[in-house]
Motif scaffolding. Structure first.
Motif, mmCIF file in Angstrom:
data_model
loop_
_atom_site.group_PDB
_atom_site.id
_atom_site.type_symbol
_atom_site.label_atom_id
_atom_site.label_comp_id
_atom_site.label_asym_id
_atom_site.label_seq_id
_atom_site.Cartn_x
_atom_site.Cartn_y
_atom_site.Cartn_z
ATOM 1 N N THR A 12 -69.366 -96.852 33.851
ATOM 2 C CA THR A 12 -69.102 -96.381 35.211
ATOM 3 C C THR A 12 -67.696 -95.806 35.341
ATOM 4 O OG1 THR A 12 -68.376 -98.571 35.927
ATOM 5 C CG2 THR A 12 -70.709 -98.023 36.238
ATOM 6 N N LEU A 13 -66.839 -96.020 34.345
ATOM 7 C CA LEU A 13 -65.477 -95.494 34.381
ATOM 8 C C LEU A 13 -65.354 -94.115 33.740
ATOM 9 C CD1 LEU A 13 -63.541 -98.750 33.456
ATOM 10 C CD2 LEU A 13 -63.938 -97.785 35.718
ATOM 11 N N LEU A 14 -66.452 -93.553 33.239
ATOM 12 C CA LEU A 14 -66.401 -92.210 32.669
ATOM 13 C C LEU A 14 -66.045 -91.207 33.761
ATOM 14 C CD1 LEU A 14 -69.568 -92.259 30.388
ATOM 15 C CD2 LEU A 14 -67.181 -92.375 29.664
ATOM 16 N N SER A 15 -65.195 -90.254 33.433
ATOM 17 C CA SER A 15 -64.724 -89.286 34.421
ATOM 18 C C SER A 15 -64.654 -87.895 33.803
ATOM 19 C CB SER A 15 -63.326 -89.698 34.915
ATOM 20 O OG SER A 15 -62.759 -88.681 35.674
ATOM 21 N N LYS A 16 -64.940 -86.882 34.587
ATOM 22 C CA LYS A 16 -64.870 -85.498 34.119
ATOM 23 C C LYS A 16 -63.439 -85.034 33.903
ATOM 24 C CE LYS A 16 -69.220 -84.237 36.203
ATOM 25 N NZ LYS A 16 -69.942 -83.383 37.119
ATOM 26 N N SER A 17 -62.464 -85.728 34.466
ATOM 27 C CA SER A 17 -61.067 -85.315 34.320
ATOM 28 C C SER A 17 -60.373 -85.973 33.132
ATOM 29 C CB SER A 17 -60.297 -85.617 35.602
ATOM 30 O OG SER A 17 -60.330 -86.997 35.871
ATOM 31 N N LYS A 18 -61.083 -86.853 32.427
ATOM 32 C CA LYS A 18 -60.499 -87.529 31.273
ATOM 33 C C LYS A 18 -60.981 -86.889 29.975
ATOM 34 C CE LYS A 18 -60.183 -91.971 33.629
ATOM 35 N NZ LYS A 18 -60.635 -93.383 33.630
ATOM 36 N N THR A 19 -60.206 -87.084 28.923
ATOM 37 C CA THR A 19 -60.563 -86.598 27.593
ATOM 38 C C THR A 19 -60.937 -87.803 26.739
ATOM 39 O OG1 THR A 19 -59.015 -84.755 27.828
ATOM 40 C CG2 THR A 19 -59.739 -85.298 25.598
ATOM 41 N N GLY A 24 -63.710 -88.861 15.963
ATOM 42 C CA GLY A 24 -62.616 -88.008 15.516
ATOM 43 C C GLY A 24 -62.492 -86.662 16.200
ATOM 44 N N ALA A 25 -63.371 -86.327 17.122
ATOM 45 C CA ALA A 25 -63.313 -85.063 17.851
ATOM 46 C C ALA A 25 -63.061 -85.349 19.330
ATOM 47 C CB ALA A 25 -64.611 -84.277 17.679
ATOM 48 N N LEU A 26 -62.436 -84.402 20.023
ATOM 49 C CA LEU A 26 -62.144 -84.562 21.446
ATOM 50 C C LEU A 26 -63.259 -83.958 22.294
ATOM 51 C CD1 LEU A 26 -58.348 -83.681 21.482
ATOM 52 C CD2 LEU A 26 -59.403 -85.946 21.512
ATOM 53 N N PHE A 43 -71.649 -85.249 26.638
ATOM 54 C CA PHE A 43 -70.262 -84.870 26.397
ATOM 55 C C PHE A 43 -70.232 -83.489 25.752
ATOM 56 C CE2 PHE A 43 -70.382 -89.440 26.400
ATOM 57 C CZ PHE A 43 -69.224 -89.822 27.046
ATOM 58 N N ARG A 44 -69.187 -82.702 26.041
ATOM 59 C CA ARG A 44 -69.002 -81.385 25.436
ATOM 60 C C ARG A 44 -67.685 -81.372 24.673
ATOM 61 N NH1 ARG A 44 -70.660 -76.879 29.036
ATOM 62 N NH2 ARG A 44 -72.605 -77.465 28.048
ATOM 63 N N PRO A 45 -67.690 -80.885 23.426
ATOM 64 C CA PRO A 45 -66.443 -80.842 22.656
ATOM 65 C C PRO A 45 -65.463 -79.832 23.242
ATOM 66 C CG PRO A 45 -68.207 -79.763 21.450
ATOM 67 C CD PRO A 45 -68.818 -80.373 22.673
ATOM 68 N N LEU A 46 -64.185 -80.155 23.156
ATOM 69 C CA LEU A 46 -63.157 -79.224 23.591
ATOM 70 C C LEU A 46 -63.035 -78.110 22.558
ATOM 71 C CD1 LEU A 46 -60.435 -81.707 24.886
ATOM 72 C CD2 LEU A 46 -62.165 -80.481 26.188
ATOM 73 N N PRO A 47 -62.457 -76.974 22.931
ATOM 74 C CA PRO A 47 -62.319 -75.859 21.981
ATOM 75 C C PRO A 47 -61.521 -76.266 20.742
ATOM 76 C CG PRO A 47 -61.759 -75.163 24.198
ATOM 77 C CD PRO A 47 -61.933 -76.650 24.237
ATOM 78 N N ARG A 48 -61.827 -75.596 19.643
ATOM 79 C CA ARG A 48 -61.145 -75.777 18.361
ATOM 80 C C ARG A 48 -61.350 -77.167 17.758
ATOM 81 N NH1 ARG A 48 -56.895 -73.257 21.486
ATOM 82 N NH2 ARG A 48 -57.048 -71.027 21.198
ATOM 83 N N GLN A 49 -62.461 -77.805 18.071
ATOM 84 C CA GLN A 49 -62.799 -79.094 17.476
ATOM 85 C C GLN A 49 -63.768 -78.864 16.320
ATOM 86 O OE1 GLN A 49 -61.385 -82.160 18.485
ATOM 87 N NE2 GLN A 49 -60.132 -80.634 19.497
ATOM 88 N N SER A 50 -63.892 -79.848 15.448
ATOM 89 C CA SER A 50 -64.799 -79.714 14.302
ATOM 90 C C SER A 50 -66.265 -79.690 14.740
ATOM 91 C CB SER A 50 -64.571 -80.859 13.323
ATOM 92 O OG SER A 50 -64.805 -82.104 13.958
ATOM 93 N N LYS A 51 -66.554 -80.222 15.900
ATOM 94 C CA LYS A 51 -67.912 -80.224 16.450
ATOM 95 C C LYS A 51 -68.031 -79.106 17.480
ATOM 96 C CE LYS A 51 -68.553 -84.254 14.467
ATOM 97 N NZ LYS A 51 -69.261 -84.426 13.261
ATOM 98 N N SER A 52 -69.231 -78.523 17.583
ATOM 99 C CA SER A 52 -69.404 -77.447 18.554
ATOM 100 C C SER A 52 -70.573 -77.680 19.509
ATOM 101 C CB SER A 52 -69.595 -76.109 17.840
ATOM 102 O OG SER A 52 -70.725 -76.177 17.002
ATOM 103 N N ALA A 53 -71.438 -78.633 19.196
ATOM 104 C CA ALA A 53 -72.606 -78.894 20.040
ATOM 105 C C ALA A 53 -72.330 -80.035 21.017
ATOM 106 C CB ALA A 53 -73.805 -79.258 19.177
#
Length: 90
Positions: A12-19, A24-26, A43-53
């Motif tokens: 319940t503490l998950l937030s869209k404004s947090k990273t 190992g990926a953001l 969850f969506r990976p931030l740009p330039r991360q090793s994961k893209s999906a």
């Protein structure tokens, strides 16, 4: 470089404004579906991360693998254009 991170203690503490750091990926939290018994968290990976999906986790996996990165709070922004969304960390 050492990044301080804290294990997510409650979904319940998950937030869209947090990273979040997952395996190992953001990532940034998108939403959860509305199933009571088997809720999935997206969850969506931030740009330039090793994961893209996008990543889909159940409650138990979120509590074991998802770490909040407090030093990156509200650091990702979204720029919406006609055809795409551009994210930036800084």
């Amino acid at each position: 470089m050492m990044i301080d991170k804290e294990l997510v203690g409650c979904v319940t503490l998950l937030s869209k404004s947090k990273t979040y750091s997952i395996d190992g990926a953001l990532y940034r939290y998108l939403y959860s579906n509305d199933s009571i018994r088997h809720t999935q968290y997206y969850f969506r990976p931030l740009p330039r991360q090793s994961k893209s999906a996008d990543l889909k986790l159940n409650r138990d996996k979120v509590l074991r693998r998802c770490y909040e990165v407090p030093s990156l709070y509200k650091q990702h922004t979204a720029e919406i254009t006609k055809n795409s969304i551009q994210l930036s960390l800084f």
